[in-house]
Design a protein around this motif. Structure first.
Motif, PDB file in Angstrom:
ATOM      1  N   LEU A   5       6.892   3.423  12.001  1.00 53.64           N
ATOM      2  CA  LEU A   5       7.292   4.238  10.626  1.00 53.64           C
ATOM      3  C   LEU A   5       8.001   5.465  11.309  1.00 53.64           C
ATOM      4  O   LEU A   5       8.855   6.115  10.745  1.00 53.64           O
ATOM      5  CB  LEU A   5       5.993   4.900  10.046  1.00 53.64           C
ATOM      6  N   ASP A   6       7.228   6.000  12.617  1.00 53.53           N
ATOM      7  CA  ASP A   6       7.950   6.967  13.282  1.00 53.53           C
ATOM      8  C   ASP A   6       9.453   6.476  13.577  1.00 53.53           C
ATOM      9  O   ASP A   6      10.395   7.358  13.669  1.00 53.53           O
ATOM     10  CB  ASP A   6       7.399   7.419  14.608  1.00 53.53           C
ATOM     11  N   ALA A   7       9.755   5.423  14.112  1.00 53.80           N
ATOM     12  CA  ALA A   7      11.001   4.959  14.642  1.00 53.80           C
ATOM     13  C   ALA A   7      12.158   5.129  13.350  1.00 53.80           C
ATOM     14  O   ALA A   7      13.241   5.209  13.587  1.00 53.80           O
ATOM     15  CB  ALA A   7      10.789   3.536  14.995  1.00 53.80           C
TER      16      ALA A   7
ATOM     17  N   ARG B 247     -11.400   2.525  -3.203  1.00 49.76           N
ATOM     18  CA  ARG B 247     -10.146   3.221  -2.575  1.00 49.76           C
ATOM     19  C   ARG B 247      -9.016   2.181  -2.303  1.00 49.76           C
ATOM     20  O   ARG B 247      -7.623   2.706  -2.670  1.00 49.76           O
ATOM     21  CB  ARG B 247     -10.571   4.011  -1.227  1.00 49.76           C
ATOM     22  N   ALA B 248      -9.107   1.183  -2.258  1.00 51.78           N
ATOM     23  CA  ALA B 248      -8.052   0.074  -1.847  1.00 51.78           C
ATOM     24  C   ALA B 248      -7.336  -0.143  -3.304  1.00 51.78           C
ATOM     25  O   ALA B 248      -6.272  -0.218  -3.329  1.00 51.78           O
ATOM     26  CB  ALA B 248      -8.729  -1.435  -1.105  1.00 51.78           C
ATOM     27  N   SER B 249      -8.149  -0.292  -4.177  1.00 53.54           N
ATOM     28  CA  SER B 249      -7.753  -0.519  -5.598  1.00 53.54           C
ATOM     29  C   SER B 249      -6.748   0.722  -5.861  1.00 53.54           C
ATOM     30  O   SER B 249      -5.836   0.537  -6.269  1.00 53.54           O
ATOM     31  CB  SER B 249      -8.781  -0.582  -6.888  1.00 53.54           C
ATOM     32  N   THR B 250      -7.051   1.921  -5.782  1.00 53.34           N
ATOM     33  CA  THR B 250      -6.226   3.090  -5.967  1.00 53.34           C
ATOM     34  C   THR B 250      -4.807   2.929  -5.135  1.00 53.34           C
ATOM     35  O   THR B 250      -3.853   3.407  -5.717  1.00 53.34           O
ATOM     36  CB  THR B 250      -6.836   4.324  -5.768  1.00 53.34           C
ATOM     37  N   LEU B 251      -4.905   2.769  -3.774  1.00 51.04           N
ATOM     38  CA  LEU B 251      -3.793   2.595  -2.817  1.00 51.04           C
ATOM     39  C   LEU B 251      -2.811   1.308  -3.212  1.00 51.04           C
ATOM     40  O   LEU B 251      -1.780   1.511  -2.581  1.00 51.04           O
ATOM     41  CB  LEU B 251      -4.527   2.552  -1.535  1.00 51.04           C
ATOM     42  N   SER B 252      -3.603   0.242  -3.458  1.00 54.28           N
ATOM     43  CA  SER B 252      -2.793  -1.063  -3.548  1.00 54.28           C
ATOM     44  C   SER B 252      -1.531  -1.046  -4.652  1.00 54.28           C
ATOM     45  O   SER B 252      -1.686  -0.452  -5.690  1.00 54.28           O
ATOM     46  CB  SER B 252      -4.015  -1.944  -4.005  1.00 54.28           C
ATOM     47  N   VAL B 253      -0.745  -1.832  -4.347  1.00 52.29           N
ATOM     48  CA  VAL B 253       0.657  -2.036  -5.165  1.00 52.29           C
ATOM     49  C   VAL B 253       0.875  -3.378  -5.168  1.00 52.29           C
ATOM     50  O   VAL B 253       0.767  -4.122  -4.143  1.00 52.29           O
ATOM     51  CB  VAL B 253       1.637  -1.100  -4.672  1.00 52.29           C
ATOM     52  N   GLY B 254       1.420  -3.924  -6.571  1.00 53.52           N
ATOM     53  CA  GLY B 254       1.790  -5.212  -6.641  1.00 53.52           C
ATOM     54  C   GLY B 254       3.065  -5.245  -6.236  1.00 53.52           C
ATOM     55  O   GLY B 254       3.922  -4.340  -6.479  1.00 53.52           O
TER      56      GLY B 254
ATOM     57  N   VAL C  78       0.858  -1.102   0.128  1.00 55.16           N
ATOM     58  CA  VAL C  78      -0.025   0.170   0.144  1.00 55.16           C
ATOM     59  C   VAL C  78       0.837   1.148   0.032  1.00 55.16           C
ATOM     60  O   VAL C  78       1.816   1.301   0.740  1.00 55.16           O
ATOM     61  CB  VAL C  78      -0.804   0.031   1.165  1.00 55.16           C
ATOM     62  N   PHE C  79       0.533   2.148  -0.898  1.00 56.80           N
ATOM     63  CA  PHE C  79       1.402   3.452  -0.757  1.00 56.80           C
ATOM     64  C   PHE C  79       1.333   4.201   0.487  1.00 56.80           C
ATOM     65  O   PHE C  79       0.143   4.398   0.853  1.00 56.80           O
ATOM     66  CB  PHE C  79       0.806   4.218  -2.040  1.00 56.80           C
ATOM     67  N   LEU C  80       2.499   4.694   1.055  1.00 58.84           N
ATOM     68  CA  LEU C  80       2.306   5.284   2.193  1.00 58.84           C
ATOM     69  C   LEU C  80       2.463   6.908   2.217  1.00 58.84           C
ATOM     70  O   LEU C  80       2.017   7.465   3.046  1.00 58.84           O
ATOM     71  CB  LEU C  80       3.745   4.922   2.965  1.00 58.84           C
ATOM     72  N   ASN C  81       2.959   7.339   1.153  1.00 60.85           N
ATOM     73  CA  ASN C  81       3.350   8.817   0.944  1.00 60.85           C
ATOM     74  C   ASN C  81       3.510   9.235  -0.661  1.00 60.85           C
ATOM     75  O   ASN C  81       3.695   8.455  -1.362  1.00 60.85           O
ATOM     76  CB  ASN C  81       4.502   9.101   1.748  1.00 60.85           C
ATOM     77  N   ALA C  82       3.351  10.412  -0.880  1.00 60.38           N
ATOM     78  CA  ALA C  82       3.625  10.995  -2.375  1.00 60.38           C
ATOM     79  C   ALA C  82       4.802  10.549  -2.852  1.00 60.38           C
ATOM     80  O   ALA C  82       4.975  10.749  -3.957  1.00 60.38           O
ATOM     81  CB  ALA C  82       3.402  12.553  -2.129  1.00 60.38           C
ATOM     82  N   ALA C  83       5.883  10.109  -1.877  1.00 60.46           N
ATOM     83  CA  ALA C  83       7.323   9.874  -2.602  1.00 60.46           C
ATOM     84  C   ALA C  83       7.272   8.312  -3.130  1.00 60.46           C
ATOM     85  O   ALA C  83       8.089   8.053  -4.025  1.00 60.46           O
ATOM     86  CB  ALA C  83       8.252   9.871  -1.654  1.00 60.46           C
ATOM     87  N   GLY C  84       5.773   7.641  -3.172  1.00 60.24           N
ATOM     88  CA  GLY C  84       6.085   6.253  -3.657  1.00 60.24           C
ATOM     89  C   GLY C  84       6.451   5.092  -2.603  1.00 60.24           C
ATOM     90  O   GLY C  84       6.565   3.968  -3.102  1.00 60.24           O
TER      91      GLY C  84
ATOM     92  N   HIS D  88      -2.233   8.104  -1.654  1.00 57.66           N
ATOM     93  CA  HIS D  88      -1.595   7.450  -0.672  1.00 57.66           C
ATOM     94  C   HIS D  88      -2.533   7.112   0.697  1.00 57.66           C
ATOM     95  O   HIS D  88      -3.423   8.003   0.897  1.00 57.66           O
ATOM     96  CB  HIS D  88      -0.106   7.956  -0.520  1.00 57.66           C
ATOM     97  N   ALA D  89      -2.201   5.927   1.337  1.00 56.42           N
ATOM     98  CA  ALA D  89      -2.968   6.120   2.521  1.00 56.42           C
ATOM     99  C   ALA D  89      -3.017   6.846   3.585  1.00 56.42           C
ATOM    100  O   ALA D  89      -1.892   7.449   3.884  1.00 56.42           O
ATOM    101  CB  ALA D  89      -2.871   4.336   2.918  1.00 56.42           C
ATOM    102  N   THR D  90      -4.120   6.842   4.292  1.00 52.41           N
ATOM    103  CA  THR D  90      -4.221   7.892   5.641  1.00 52.41           C
ATOM    104  C   THR D  90      -4.446   6.852   6.737  1.00 52.41           C
ATOM    105  O   THR D  90      -5.621   6.169   6.659  1.00 52.41           O
ATOM    106  CB  THR D  90      -5.447   9.051   5.449  1.00 52.41           C
ATOM    107  N   LEU D  91      -3.510   6.415   7.697  1.00 48.14           N
ATOM    108  CA  LEU D  91      -3.615   5.724   8.878  1.00 48.14           C
ATOM    109  C   LEU D  91      -4.593   6.144   9.740  1.00 48.14           C
ATOM    110  O   LEU D  91      -4.583   7.396  10.094  1.00 48.14           O
ATOM    111  CB  LEU D  91      -2.161   5.567   9.259  1.00 48.14           C
ATOM    112  N   ALA D  92      -5.486   5.271  10.347  1.00 47.69           N
ATOM    113  CA  ALA D  92      -6.278   5.720  11.521  1.00 47.69           C
ATOM    114  C   ALA D  92      -5.187   6.230  12.639  1.00 47.69           C
ATOM    115  O   ALA D  92      -4.268   5.467  12.977  1.00 47.69           O
ATOM    116  CB  ALA D  92      -6.929   4.459  11.783  1.00 47.69           C
ATOM    117  N   ALA D  93      -5.811   7.372  13.405  1.00 49.46           N
ATOM    118  CA  ALA D  93      -5.072   8.114  14.289  1.00 49.46           C
ATOM    119  C   ALA D  93      -5.494   7.521  15.585  1.00 49.46           C
ATOM    120  O   ALA D  93      -6.958   7.263  15.532  1.00 49.46           O
ATOM    121  CB  ALA D  93      -5.089   9.687  14.216  1.00 49.46           C
ATOM    122  N   GLY D  94      -4.670   7.544  16.671  1.00 47.41           N
ATOM    123  CA  GLY D  94      -5.258   7.111  18.087  1.00 47.41           C
ATOM    124  C   GLY D  94      -5.551   5.590  18.116  1.00 47.41           C
ATOM    125  O   GLY D  94      -5.340   4.842  17.158  1.00 47.41           O
TER     126      GLY D  94
END
Length: 241
Positions: free
Chosen positions: A206-208, A230-237, A32-38, A87-93
């Motif tokens: 990811l923070d670490a 949305r999963a289809s757009t975020l997903s990467v093979g 899954v894409f994490l950020n705009a950098a790919g 790219h994905a948005t992680l659930a916060a909290g």
């Protein structure tokens, strides 16, 4: 003489050339894409001991390399040259475990590419209630081979976790109830129990490692929009050579 990695890259592009004739390269795993950098989040076991790695997205094939990994969590981050549309948005909290199961969506990249009705699909898996955070996020799902590293999206479109393994579930009463609920919710045949690394532990990892990501408590989808689309757009093979 060309290196083995160069040879594999040439083979990957040859396979991509065949995609126009109905023969796209087949991914071994998902991400899954994490950020705009790919950067791509995936399951570590899917990329361990690979002589060469490639990331696949639609008509693009790019070399990839591992930049961070955790044996304990069984996750890894790949650096790629792909440019994500989203790219994905992680659930916060922290999300308290629900008294009952909740519908979510998760599927392998290769299956998503062939799913004609994804724009109308709201869920295809159910959370298993009463599982502690240390045990990860458990789901009842009919995921196919290649689902390692696939995103688990809630109805709000937030990334709740990433699938890392299938786990054996001993028959018990709550499992029977969940099985009936899965059938009623339209979860596909061959339902099994799978484990995902929850968003809270993904954020810590990811923070670490100083890897950029987005997190939020705000819904990313309206109630009428499809988490599957949305999963289809975020997903990467992910292709391991």
């Amino acid at each position: 003489m060309p290196s083995w990695a160069s040879f594999l890259l040439a083979m990957a592009f040859a396979a991509l050339a065949g995609a126009a004739h109905g023969a796209p390269p087949e991914a071994n795993a998902s991400g899954v894409f994490l950020n705009a950098a790919g950067d791509v989040l995936t399951a570590r076991h899917a990329v361990a001991d690979c002589r060469s790695l490639f990331a696949l997205k639609d008509a693009q094939v790019a070399q990839a390399r591992v930049i961070a990994e955790s044996t304990e969590l069984d996750i890894a981050v790949l650096r790629t040259t792909l440019t994500p549309y989203l790219h994905a948005t992680l659930a916060a909290g922290e999300r308290a475990s629900a008294a009952g199961s909740v519908g979510v969506f998760t599927e392998a990249y290769a299956v998503l590419q062939r799913m004609p009705d994804r724009a109308a699909l709201l869920s295809n898996a159910l959370t298993v209630p009463g599982v502690s955070g240390a045990e990860g996020l458990h789901l009842l799902s009919g995921v196919q081979p290649g689902a390692s590293g696939s995103a688990v999206l809630g109805a709000d479109g937030l990334l709740l976790g990433v699938v890392v393994e299938r786990v054996a579930a001993a028959p018990h009463a709550s499992g029977m109830v969940l099985s009936r609920a899965a059938s009623a919710a339209g979860v596909g045949g061959g339902v099994t129990r799978v484990r995902a690394v929850p968003a809270s532990r993904l954020r810590d990892f990811l923070d670490a490692h100083g890897i950029a990501y987005t997190h939020s408590r705000e819904p990313q989808l309206s109630p009428q929009q499809s988490p599957a689309a949305r999963a289809s757009t975020l997903s990467v093979g992910v292709l391991c050579g």
